[in-house]
Design a protein around this motif. Structure first.
Motif, PDB file in Angstrom:
ATOM      1  N   ALA A 173      29.498 -24.369 -73.564  1.00 17.77           N
ATOM      2  CA  ALA A 173      28.955 -23.766 -72.346  1.00 17.77           C
ATOM      3  C   ALA A 173      29.435 -22.332 -72.232  1.00 17.77           C
ATOM      4  CB  ALA A 173      29.396 -24.569 -71.123  1.00 17.77           C
ATOM      5  N   THR A 174      28.567 -21.465 -71.772  1.00 17.41           N
ATOM      6  CA  THR A 174      28.934 -20.074 -71.589  1.00 17.41           C
ATOM      7  C   THR A 174      29.597 -19.896 -70.227  1.00 17.41           C
ATOM      8  OG1 THR A 174      26.850 -19.463 -70.539  1.00 17.41           O
ATOM      9  CG2 THR A 174      26.910 -19.424 -72.941  1.00 17.41           C
ATOM     10  N   ALA A 210      20.047 -19.316 -64.387  1.00 11.20           N
ATOM     11  CA  ALA A 210      21.102 -19.628 -65.357  1.00 11.20           C
ATOM     12  C   ALA A 210      21.305 -21.133 -65.462  1.00 11.20           C
ATOM     13  CB  ALA A 210      22.404 -18.939 -64.953  1.00 11.20           C
ATOM     14  N   GLY A 211      21.231 -21.821 -64.308  1.00  7.73           N
ATOM     15  CA  GLY A 211      21.365 -23.278 -64.326  1.00  7.73           C
ATOM     16  C   GLY A 211      20.219 -23.945 -65.063  1.00  7.73           C
ATOM     17  N   TRP A 232      24.596 -32.217 -66.286  1.00  2.00           N
ATOM     18  CA  TRP A 232      25.090 -30.846 -66.189  1.00  2.00           C
ATOM     19  C   TRP A 232      25.821 -30.599 -64.877  1.00  2.00           C
ATOM     20  CZ3 TRP A 232      23.822 -26.563 -63.044  1.00  2.00           C
ATOM     21  CH2 TRP A 232      24.388 -25.358 -63.469  1.00  2.00           C
ATOM     22  N   ALA A 284      20.842 -23.625 -68.695  1.00  4.48           N
ATOM     23  CA  ALA A 284      21.945 -24.493 -69.116  1.00  4.48           C
ATOM     24  C   ALA A 284      21.491 -25.949 -69.210  1.00  4.48           C
ATOM     25  CB  ALA A 284      23.116 -24.355 -68.146  1.00  4.48           C
ATOM     26  N   ARG A 337      27.047 -23.372 -62.269  1.00  2.45           N
ATOM     27  CA  ARG A 337      27.362 -24.720 -61.791  1.00  2.45           C
ATOM     28  C   ARG A 337      28.246 -24.652 -60.549  1.00  2.45           C
ATOM     29  NH1 ARG A 337      29.880 -26.520 -65.966  1.00  2.45           N
ATOM     30  NH2 ARG A 337      28.119 -27.522 -67.019  1.00  2.45           N
ATOM     31  N   ASP A 351      27.221 -20.399 -67.530  1.00  2.00           N
ATOM     32  CA  ASP A 351      26.972 -21.798 -67.187  1.00  2.00           C
ATOM     33  C   ASP A 351      27.947 -22.259 -66.111  1.00  2.00           C
ATOM     34  OD1 ASP A 351      25.085 -21.744 -69.153  1.00  2.00           O
ATOM     35  OD2 ASP A 351      26.185 -22.997 -70.575  1.00  2.00           O
ATOM     36  N   HIS A 352      29.229 -21.981 -66.323  1.00  2.00           N
ATOM     37  CA  HIS A 352      30.253 -22.416 -65.367  1.00  2.00           C
ATOM     38  C   HIS A 352      30.046 -21.754 -64.006  1.00  2.00           C
ATOM     39  CE1 HIS A 352      32.342 -24.607 -68.444  1.00  2.00           C
ATOM     40  NE2 HIS A 352      32.639 -23.533 -69.140  1.00  2.00           N
ATOM     41  N   ASP A 389      27.729 -31.572 -71.164  1.00  2.00           N
ATOM     42  CA  ASP A 389      26.631 -30.957 -71.899  1.00  2.00           C
ATOM     43  C   ASP A 389      25.900 -31.973 -72.771  1.00  2.00           C
ATOM     44  OD1 ASP A 389      28.473 -31.396 -73.878  1.00  2.00           O
ATOM     45  OD2 ASP A 389      28.790 -29.287 -74.381  1.00  2.00           O
ATOM     46  N   ARG A 438      19.783 -26.831 -72.331  1.00  2.00           N
ATOM     47  CA  ARG A 438      20.675 -26.931 -73.493  1.00  2.00           C
ATOM     48  C   ARG A 438      21.459 -28.238 -73.529  1.00  2.00           C
ATOM     49  NH1 ARG A 438      21.520 -21.380 -72.189  1.00  2.00           N
ATOM     50  NH2 ARG A 438      23.449 -21.874 -71.090  1.00  2.00           N
ATOM     51  N   VAL A 439      21.385 -29.028 -72.472  1.00  2.00           N
ATOM     52  CA  VAL A 439      22.097 -30.311 -72.460  1.00  2.00           C
ATOM     53  C   VAL A 439      21.512 -31.205 -73.552  1.00  2.00           C
ATOM     54  CG1 VAL A 439      22.542 -32.409 -71.127  1.00  2.00           C
ATOM     55  CG2 VAL A 439      22.728 -30.165 -70.037  1.00  2.00           C
TER      56      VAL A 439
END
Length: 330
Positions: free
Chosen positions: A11-12, A226-227, A278, A230, A19, A15-16, A283, A233-234
Protein backbone atom coordinates in the motif's frame (compact mmCIF):
# COMPACT_ATOMS: atom_id res chain seq x y z
CA UNK A 1 -10.20 -16.63 9.72
CA UNK A 2 -9.44 -18.05 6.31
CA UNK A 3 -6.84 -15.90 4.57
CA UNK A 4 -6.28 -16.72 0.92
CA UNK A 5 -4.38 -14.06 -0.93
CA UNK A 6 -1.93 -13.56 -3.72
CA UNK A 7 1.15 -11.42 -3.45
CA UNK A 8 -0.07 -7.83 -3.56
CA UNK A 9 1.77 -4.57 -4.16
CA UNK A 10 2.47 -2.71 -0.93
CA UNK A 11 0.00 0.00 0.00
CA UNK A 12 1.20 3.49 -0.77
CA UNK A 13 1.23 6.36 1.69
CA UNK A 14 -1.72 7.77 -0.24
CA UNK A 15 -3.66 4.57 0.43
CA UNK A 16 -3.18 4.95 4.19
CA UNK A 17 -4.10 8.64 4.13
CA UNK A 18 -7.26 7.97 2.11
CA UNK A 19 -8.32 5.12 4.40
CA UNK A 20 -7.74 7.23 7.52
CA UNK A 21 -9.73 10.12 6.00
CA UNK A 22 -12.69 7.89 5.17
CA UNK A 23 -12.60 6.32 8.62
CA UNK A 24 -12.81 9.85 10.05
CA UNK A 25 -15.89 10.41 7.89
CA UNK A 26 -17.69 7.64 9.79
CA UNK A 27 -16.81 9.25 13.11
CA UNK A 28 -17.81 12.70 11.85
CA UNK A 29 -21.23 11.58 10.58
CA UNK A 30 -21.84 9.92 13.96
CA UNK A 31 -21.86 13.41 15.50
CA UNK A 32 -25.31 13.98 14.00
CA UNK A 33 -26.57 10.49 13.03
CA UNK A 34 -26.69 8.06 15.95
CA UNK A 35 -26.71 4.28 15.60
CA UNK A 36 -26.53 4.01 11.78
CA UNK A 37 -22.86 3.05 11.36
CA UNK A 38 -23.76 0.22 8.95
CA UNK A 39 -25.53 2.64 6.62
CA UNK A 40 -22.61 5.09 6.67
CA UNK A 41 -20.17 2.28 5.87
CA UNK A 42 -22.43 1.03 3.08
CA UNK A 43 -22.55 4.46 1.46
CA UNK A 44 -18.78 4.80 1.66
CA UNK A 45 -18.27 1.37 0.10
CA UNK A 46 -20.65 2.26 -2.72
CA UNK A 47 -18.68 5.45 -3.39
CA UNK A 48 -15.42 3.48 -3.41
CA UNK A 49 -16.79 0.98 -5.94
CA UNK A 50 -18.84 3.42 -8.06
CA UNK A 51 -22.09 1.83 -6.93
CA UNK A 52 -25.45 2.99 -5.57
CA UNK A 53 -27.40 2.27 -2.40
CA UNK A 54 -31.04 1.52 -1.62
CA UNK A 55 -31.86 2.69 1.91
CA UNK A 56 -34.90 1.07 3.45
CA UNK A 57 -36.33 2.34 6.70
CA UNK A 58 -39.44 3.73 8.31
CA UNK A 59 -39.94 7.51 8.36
CA UNK A 60 -37.82 9.24 10.96
CA UNK A 61 -34.78 6.95 10.82
CA UNK A 62 -32.48 9.76 9.58
CA UNK A 63 -32.17 8.72 5.92
CA UNK A 64 -32.14 12.30 4.61
CA UNK A 65 -29.95 13.55 7.44
CA UNK A 66 -27.50 10.73 6.77
CA UNK A 67 -26.91 11.76 3.15
CA UNK A 68 -26.64 15.46 4.05
CA UNK A 69 -24.13 14.72 6.79
CA UNK A 70 -22.08 12.44 4.55
CA UNK A 71 -21.86 15.03 1.78
CA UNK A 72 -20.68 17.67 4.24
CA UNK A 73 -18.08 15.37 5.82
CA UNK A 74 -16.78 14.53 2.33
CA UNK A 75 -17.02 18.15 1.11
CA UNK A 76 -19.01 17.11 -1.98
CA UNK A 77 -22.31 18.40 -3.35
CA UNK A 78 -25.66 16.74 -2.68
CA UNK A 79 -29.21 17.26 -3.91
CA UNK A 80 -32.55 15.78 -2.90
CA UNK A 81 -35.52 14.82 -5.07
CA UNK A 82 -38.87 13.92 -3.52
CA UNK A 83 -40.30 11.25 -5.81
CA UNK A 84 -44.05 11.69 -6.25
CA UNK A 85 -46.66 10.20 -8.64
CA UNK A 86 -46.59 13.33 -10.84
CA UNK A 87 -42.79 13.58 -11.11
CA UNK A 88 -41.61 13.54 -14.74
CA UNK A 89 -38.28 12.17 -16.05
CA UNK A 90 -37.16 15.67 -17.04
CA UNK A 91 -37.65 16.79 -13.44
CA UNK A 92 -34.79 14.43 -12.53
CA UNK A 93 -32.45 14.53 -15.52
CA UNK A 94 -33.05 18.06 -16.78
CA UNK A 95 -34.54 19.32 -20.04
CA UNK A 96 -34.16 21.72 -22.95
CA UNK A 97 -35.70 25.13 -22.27
CA UNK A 98 -36.53 27.70 -24.94
CA UNK A 99 -34.66 30.97 -24.52
CA UNK A 100 -36.75 33.76 -26.06
CA UNK A 101 -33.84 36.22 -26.09
CA UNK A 102 -31.72 33.94 -28.31
CA UNK A 103 -34.57 32.06 -30.02
CA UNK A 104 -32.76 28.85 -29.15
CA UNK A 105 -33.02 25.95 -26.73
CA UNK A 106 -30.60 25.67 -23.81
CA UNK A 107 -30.08 22.77 -21.44
CA UNK A 108 -31.21 23.20 -17.84
CA UNK A 109 -29.53 20.49 -15.70
CA UNK A 110 -31.73 18.48 -13.35
CA UNK A 111 -30.86 17.53 -9.78
CA UNK A 112 -29.15 14.35 -11.02
CA UNK A 113 -26.13 16.55 -11.82
CA UNK A 114 -24.59 16.31 -8.38
CA UNK A 115 -22.27 14.05 -6.37
CA UNK A 116 -24.78 12.53 -3.94
CA UNK A 117 -28.37 12.32 -5.14
CA UNK A 118 -30.98 11.47 -2.51
CA UNK A 119 -33.92 9.92 -4.36
CA UNK A 120 -36.47 10.08 -1.55
CA UNK A 121 -39.27 7.47 -1.66
CA UNK A 122 -38.20 6.32 -5.11
CA UNK A 123 -41.01 3.75 -5.24
CA UNK A 124 -43.70 6.46 -5.15
CA UNK A 125 -43.11 7.55 -8.75
CA UNK A 126 -44.27 5.69 -11.88
CA UNK A 127 -41.92 3.27 -13.69
CA UNK A 128 -41.21 5.77 -16.49
CA UNK A 129 -39.66 8.22 -14.02
CA UNK A 130 -37.93 5.44 -12.09
CA UNK A 131 -36.37 4.35 -15.38
CA UNK A 132 -34.94 7.84 -15.89
CA UNK A 133 -32.41 6.96 -13.21
CA UNK A 134 -31.26 3.73 -14.90
CA UNK A 135 -28.99 5.34 -17.48
CA UNK A 136 -27.58 7.71 -14.87
CA UNK A 137 -26.86 4.86 -12.47
CA UNK A 138 -25.41 2.49 -15.06
CA UNK A 139 -23.61 4.79 -17.48
CA UNK A 140 -23.11 7.93 -15.35
CA UNK A 141 -24.52 9.97 -18.20
CA UNK A 142 -27.94 11.24 -19.18
CA UNK A 143 -29.09 11.65 -22.78
CA UNK A 144 -31.19 14.71 -23.61
CA UNK A 145 -32.35 15.19 -27.20
CA UNK A 146 -29.87 12.56 -28.35
CA UNK A 147 -26.87 14.19 -26.69
CA UNK A 148 -25.18 12.36 -23.80
CA UNK A 149 -24.07 14.51 -20.89
CA UNK A 150 -21.59 13.28 -18.31
CA UNK A 151 -22.46 13.34 -14.62
CA UNK A 152 -20.02 14.57 -11.96
CA UNK A 153 -17.44 12.26 -10.42
CA UNK A 154 -18.02 10.93 -7.80
CA UNK A 155 -21.70 10.20 -8.35
CA UNK A 156 -23.94 8.12 -6.11
CA UNK A 157 -27.69 7.57 -5.96
CA UNK A 158 -28.99 6.94 -2.45
CA UNK A 159 -32.62 5.94 -2.97
CA UNK A 160 -34.98 5.48 -0.04
CA UNK A 161 -38.16 3.51 0.36
CA UNK A 162 -40.57 2.89 3.21
CA UNK A 163 -40.82 -0.84 4.03
CA UNK A 164 -44.24 -0.51 5.68
CA UNK A 165 -46.56 1.66 3.60
CA UNK A 166 -47.07 0.23 0.10
CA UNK A 167 -50.36 1.91 -0.87
CA UNK A 168 -49.84 4.12 -3.92
CA UNK A 169 -46.33 2.81 -4.61
CA UNK A 170 -44.72 1.26 -7.68
CA UNK A 171 -42.43 -1.63 -6.69
CA UNK A 172 -38.98 -1.34 -8.22
CA UNK A 173 -38.52 -3.82 -11.08
CA UNK A 174 -35.77 -6.45 -10.90
CA UNK A 175 -33.70 -4.60 -13.52
CA UNK A 176 -33.58 -1.50 -11.35
CA UNK A 177 -33.01 -3.36 -8.09
CA UNK A 178 -30.03 -5.02 -9.76
CA UNK A 179 -28.49 -1.58 -10.34
CA UNK A 180 -28.21 -0.96 -6.61
CA UNK A 181 -24.90 -2.27 -5.33
CA UNK A 182 -26.22 -2.50 -1.76
CA UNK A 183 -29.49 -2.51 0.06
CA UNK A 184 -29.09 -1.20 3.60
CA UNK A 185 -31.85 -1.36 6.19
CA UNK A 186 -32.10 1.45 8.73
CA UNK A 187 -33.88 -0.06 11.73
CA UNK A 188 -35.25 1.80 14.71
CA UNK A 189 -32.30 2.50 17.02
CA UNK A 190 -31.75 0.49 20.21
CA UNK A 191 -32.82 2.04 23.50
CA UNK A 192 -29.45 3.59 24.40
CA UNK A 193 -29.07 5.16 20.96
CA UNK A 194 -32.61 6.52 21.04
CA UNK A 195 -31.98 8.09 24.44
CA UNK A 196 -28.90 9.74 22.94
CA UNK A 197 -30.94 11.07 19.99
CA UNK A 198 -33.66 12.56 22.16
CA UNK A 199 -31.08 13.99 24.58
CA UNK A 200 -29.29 15.76 21.74
CA UNK A 201 -32.54 17.36 20.60
CA UNK A 202 -33.31 18.35 24.19
CA UNK A 203 -29.90 20.05 24.30
CA UNK A 204 -30.75 22.11 21.19
CA UNK A 205 -29.58 20.00 18.27
CA UNK A 206 -30.97 21.38 14.98
CA UNK A 207 -30.83 18.90 12.05
CA UNK A 208 -30.99 21.80 9.59
CA UNK A 209 -27.76 23.35 10.96
CA UNK A 210 -25.05 20.70 10.79
CA UNK A 211 -22.21 23.16 11.32
CA UNK A 212 -23.64 24.15 14.68
CA UNK A 213 -23.52 20.46 15.61
CA UNK A 214 -19.77 20.50 14.99
CA UNK A 215 -19.84 18.56 11.72
CA UNK A 216 -16.88 19.47 9.52
CA UNK A 217 -15.30 18.30 6.28
CA UNK A 218 -12.67 15.65 7.07
CA UNK A 219 -12.18 14.15 3.59
CA UNK A 220 -12.31 15.30 0.00
CA UNK A 221 -13.18 13.99 -3.44
CA UNK A 222 -9.44 13.41 -3.90
CA UNK A 223 -9.45 11.05 -0.91
CA UNK A 224 -12.31 9.18 -2.54
CA UNK A 225 -10.42 8.92 -5.83
CA UNK A 226 -7.35 7.58 -4.01
CA UNK A 227 -9.56 5.11 -2.15
CA UNK A 228 -11.18 3.93 -5.39
CA UNK A 229 -7.76 3.25 -6.90
CA UNK A 230 -6.63 1.42 -3.75
CA UNK A 231 -9.75 -0.78 -3.72
CA UNK A 232 -9.10 -1.79 -7.34
CA UNK A 233 -5.64 -2.99 -6.25
CA UNK A 234 -7.04 -5.27 -3.54
CA UNK A 235 -6.13 -8.83 -4.52
CA UNK A 236 -8.76 -11.53 -5.05
CA UNK A 237 -7.33 -15.06 -5.05
CA UNK A 238 -8.66 -17.34 -7.83
CA UNK A 239 -10.11 -19.66 -5.17
CA UNK A 240 -12.06 -16.75 -3.69
CA UNK A 241 -13.33 -15.85 -7.17
CA UNK A 242 -14.46 -19.47 -7.58
CA UNK A 243 -16.10 -19.30 -4.14
CA UNK A 244 -18.17 -16.27 -5.21
CA UNK A 245 -19.21 -18.00 -8.44
CA UNK A 246 -20.20 -21.16 -6.55
CA UNK A 247 -22.40 -19.07 -4.24
CA UNK A 248 -24.05 -17.52 -7.30
CA UNK A 249 -24.67 -20.95 -8.82
CA UNK A 250 -26.07 -22.24 -5.53
CA UNK A 251 -28.71 -19.49 -5.52
CA UNK A 252 -29.69 -20.35 -9.10
CA UNK A 253 -30.30 -23.96 -8.08
CA UNK A 254 -32.27 -23.11 -4.94
CA UNK A 255 -35.80 -24.58 -5.12
CA UNK A 256 -37.12 -21.52 -3.25
CA UNK A 257 -35.89 -18.94 -5.76
CA UNK A 258 -37.38 -17.99 -9.12
CA UNK A 259 -34.42 -15.69 -9.79
CA UNK A 260 -30.94 -16.29 -8.40
CA UNK A 261 -27.74 -14.27 -8.65
CA UNK A 262 -26.76 -12.90 -12.05
CA UNK A 263 -23.13 -12.57 -13.18
CA UNK A 264 -23.48 -8.84 -12.39
CA UNK A 265 -24.46 -9.78 -8.83
CA UNK A 266 -21.37 -11.99 -8.51
CA UNK A 267 -19.20 -9.12 -9.71
CA UNK A 268 -20.91 -6.78 -7.25
CA UNK A 269 -20.19 -9.18 -4.39
CA UNK A 270 -16.52 -9.24 -5.35
CA UNK A 271 -16.46 -5.42 -5.42
CA UNK A 272 -18.06 -4.97 -2.01
CA UNK A 273 -15.82 -7.64 -0.48
CA UNK A 274 -12.83 -5.73 -1.85
CA UNK A 275 -14.04 -2.45 -0.37
CA UNK A 276 -14.77 -4.12 2.99
CA UNK A 277 -11.29 -5.66 3.07
CA UNK A 278 -9.62 -2.33 2.23
CA UNK A 279 -11.57 -0.37 4.82
CA UNK A 280 -10.46 -2.96 7.36
CA UNK A 281 -6.80 -2.48 6.47
CA UNK A 282 -6.14 -5.45 4.20
CA UNK A 283 -5.01 -5.65 0.58
CA UNK A 284 -6.56 -9.06 -0.08
CA UNK A 285 -10.07 -10.55 0.12
CA UNK A 286 -10.92 -13.49 2.37
CA UNK A 287 -13.96 -15.79 2.18
CA UNK A 288 -15.12 -14.14 5.41
CA UNK A 289 -15.29 -10.78 3.59
CA UNK A 290 -17.53 -12.41 1.00
CA UNK A 291 -19.80 -13.83 3.71
CA UNK A 292 -20.05 -10.50 5.52
CA UNK A 293 -21.07 -8.61 2.37
CA UNK A 294 -23.39 -11.24 0.84
CA UNK A 295 -26.65 -10.23 2.64
CA UNK A 296 -26.57 -6.51 1.80
CA UNK A 297 -25.15 -7.07 -1.71
CA UNK A 298 -27.28 -10.00 -2.87
CA UNK A 299 -30.58 -10.38 -0.97
CA UNK A 300 -32.43 -7.60 -2.83
CA UNK A 301 -31.50 -9.17 -6.19
CA UNK A 302 -33.17 -12.51 -5.42
CA UNK A 303 -36.81 -13.34 -6.19
CA UNK A 304 -38.76 -15.98 -4.28
CA UNK A 305 -41.00 -18.46 -6.04
CA UNK A 306 -44.67 -17.65 -5.38
CA UNK A 307 -45.21 -20.84 -3.39
CA UNK A 308 -42.19 -20.09 -1.17
CA UNK A 309 -43.46 -16.56 -0.62
CA UNK A 310 -46.87 -17.90 0.42
CA UNK A 311 -45.17 -20.23 2.90
CA UNK A 312 -43.44 -17.29 4.53
CA UNK A 313 -39.93 -18.17 3.38
CA UNK A 314 -37.47 -15.30 3.88
CA UNK A 315 -34.98 -14.33 1.16
CA UNK A 316 -32.28 -13.83 3.78
CA UNK A 317 -32.69 -17.36 5.06
CA UNK A 318 -32.52 -18.78 1.53
CA UNK A 319 -29.34 -16.82 0.80
CA UNK A 320 -27.75 -17.93 4.07
CA UNK A 321 -28.55 -21.54 3.21
CA UNK A 322 -27.01 -21.15 -0.26
CA UNK A 323 -23.84 -19.63 1.21
CA UNK A 324 -23.57 -22.39 3.81
CA UNK A 325 -23.92 -25.05 1.11
CA UNK A 326 -20.71 -23.91 -0.61
CA UNK A 327 -17.39 -25.31 0.62
CA UNK A 328 -15.16 -22.53 1.94
CA UNK A 329 -11.75 -22.55 0.22
CA UNK A 330 -8.75 -23.12 2.44
Amino acid sequence: MTQLHASAPPATRGDHEARDALRRVRSEVAKVVVGQDEAVTGLLMALLTRGHVLLEGAPGTAKTLLVRALSQALSVEHKRVQFTPDLMPGDVTGSLVFNASTSDFSFRPGPVFTNLLLADEVNRTPPKTQASLLEAMAERTVTIDGQPRDLPNPFLVAATQNPIEYEGTYPLPEAQLDRFLLKVELPAPPRDAEIEIVSRHAAGFDPSDLQAAGLRAVATAEDLQAGMAAVRRVQVHPQVVAYIVDIARATRHSPSLALGMSPRAATALMSTARAWAWLNGRDFVTPDDVKVMAPSTIAHRLTLRPEADLEGVRVGAVLASAVDSVVVPR
